[in-house]
Design an enzyme around this catalytic site. Structure first.
Site, PDB file in Angstrom:
ATOM      1  N   ALA A   1       8.135  -2.840  -9.163  1.00 11.23           N
ATOM      2  CA  ALA A   1       9.204  -1.842  -9.063  1.00 11.23           C
ATOM      3  C   ALA A   1      10.572  -2.473  -8.825  1.00 11.23           C
ATOM      4  CB  ALA A   1       8.954  -0.819  -7.972  1.00 11.23           C
TER       5      ALA A   1
ATOM      6  N   LYS B   1      -4.553  -0.147  -8.313  1.00 11.54           N
ATOM      7  CA  LYS B   1      -3.230  -0.330  -7.723  1.00 11.54           C
ATOM      8  C   LYS B   1      -3.023   0.791  -6.711  1.00 11.54           C
ATOM      9  CE  LYS B   1       1.642   0.347  -8.538  1.00 11.54           C
ATOM     10  NZ  LYS B   1       2.775   0.461  -9.453  1.00 11.54           N
TER      11      LYS B   1
END
Lengths: 265, 67
Positions: A194, A107
């Site tokens: 997020a 990531k």
């Protein structure tokens, strides 16, 4: 009655299929036991970790995260959290690959400043290019800019992960229209990464048509993280099913649900 | 003895010590970790032969909780 879940395809990232569309982080938990319980309860198969210096000798008996979250059971997704330059992010990914015996799914996140933790897009593009050329499979954290998302896909990122809101903010999906624009153009999985604060936020992301949701704080910072992990599992499943089922059209006026025929009046 | 820098701290270690010996000193045996010497990754298979030199800058990393 059984639900025909075959209508839906499984999430595929870099050629590997997953049953769960919820990806979870391992940060901010009280201890390893809570980390393990919450991650198990979430049903997630892809789990993010950070790469950090080991301490020199002290607390040697503390359990190692990868003893609790085993790479044999989970797809470990090392992140580049805390990196503010492409160089640092690339260096971190290379260390992660060595650490995980050649595992090359990462990531990528390159941050712009400490207050917003907003992605630095130019550094992200630069790091993505280097990593892809170096054989990494890059899942990239970025802004909800549809053009940048497309560019990252065209470069060869295996998944593009726009933010719903700043990391750890719990503000939800602030710009659903941008997420929709990203989805319309995408040929790789798009995951909201997020910003999710509670279960309905995760459902909204999935109802928009996202392929998955990545979260950490929403679970870890809940009063009861294990219960919230369960809520998120169901929220992602519900949102996905609703998306695949296709919602009813919105109408301005009412439409009676009971028949008019046979009324006693 | 030679002085090396490990994760930002100075460490004294015997001359010709290898990365495997450093890992043992740091109680890392059997754990998943990665080592960089002077910003170059040294693959784990080379740790038993890799000797350390004075002022080497070493980073030893592991996976920890993160999002």
């Amino acid at each position: 009655m059984t639900v025909d879940t075959k209508k839906d395809q499984l999430l595929t990232i870099a050629g590997k299929t997953y049953q769960s569309r919820l990806l979870v982080g391992t940060g901010k938990y009280k201890d390893m036991a809570e980390t393990k319980s919450a991650i198990e309860m979430s049903g997630a198969e892809i789990v993010t970790v950070a790469v950090r210096r080991t301490n020199i000798g002290q607390n040697a008996d503390e359990p190692n995260l990868l003893d609790v979250i085993s790479p044999d059971k989970y797809t470990i997704l090392p992140n580049t959290a805390g990196c503010y330059t492409a160089k640092d992010a690339v260096r971190t990914c290379r260390l992660a690959r060595e650490l995980l015996n050649g595992h090359d799914l990462v990531k990528l996140e390159v941050l712009g400043d400490q207050k917003t933790l907003y992605p630095d897009v130019t550094e992200t593009l630069s790091a993505a290019e280097t990593l892809i050329n170096d054989g990494f499979k890059v899942m990239v954290y970025t802004t909800d800019d549809p053009l940048i998302a497309k560019r990252l896909e065209d470069m060869g990122c295996v998944a593009v992960m726009p933010l719903g809101a700043p990391i750890g903010s719990g503000l939800g999906i602030r710009n659903p229209y941008n997420i929709r624009m990203i989805l319309e153009n995408a040929k790789v999985p798009i995951l909201v990464d997020a910003g999710v604060g509670t279960a309905s936020d995760a459902s909204i992301a999935m109802e928009l048509g996202c392929d998955g949701v990545l979260m950490n704080t929403a679970i870890a910072a809940a009063k009861d993280p294990v219960l919230m992990a369960r809520a998120m599992r169901f929220a992602v499943e519900s949102g996905r099913d609703a998306y695949v089922a296709g919602r009813m059209p919105r109408k301005l006026y009412a439409s009676a649900s009971s028949p008019m025929d046979g009324l006693i009046i | 003895m030679i002085k090396i820098h490990v994760n930002g701290d100075i460490l004294e270690i015997s001359e010709n010590a290898t990365l495997s010996e450093l890992a043992k000193h740091m109680s890392l045996e059997g754990k998943l970790y990665a080592i960089e010497v002077n910003e170059d990754i040294v693959p784990r298979s080379e740790h038993p032969q890799f000797s350390l030199n004075e002022n080497d800058i070493i980073e030893v990393v592991q996976a920890i909780g993160g999002g």
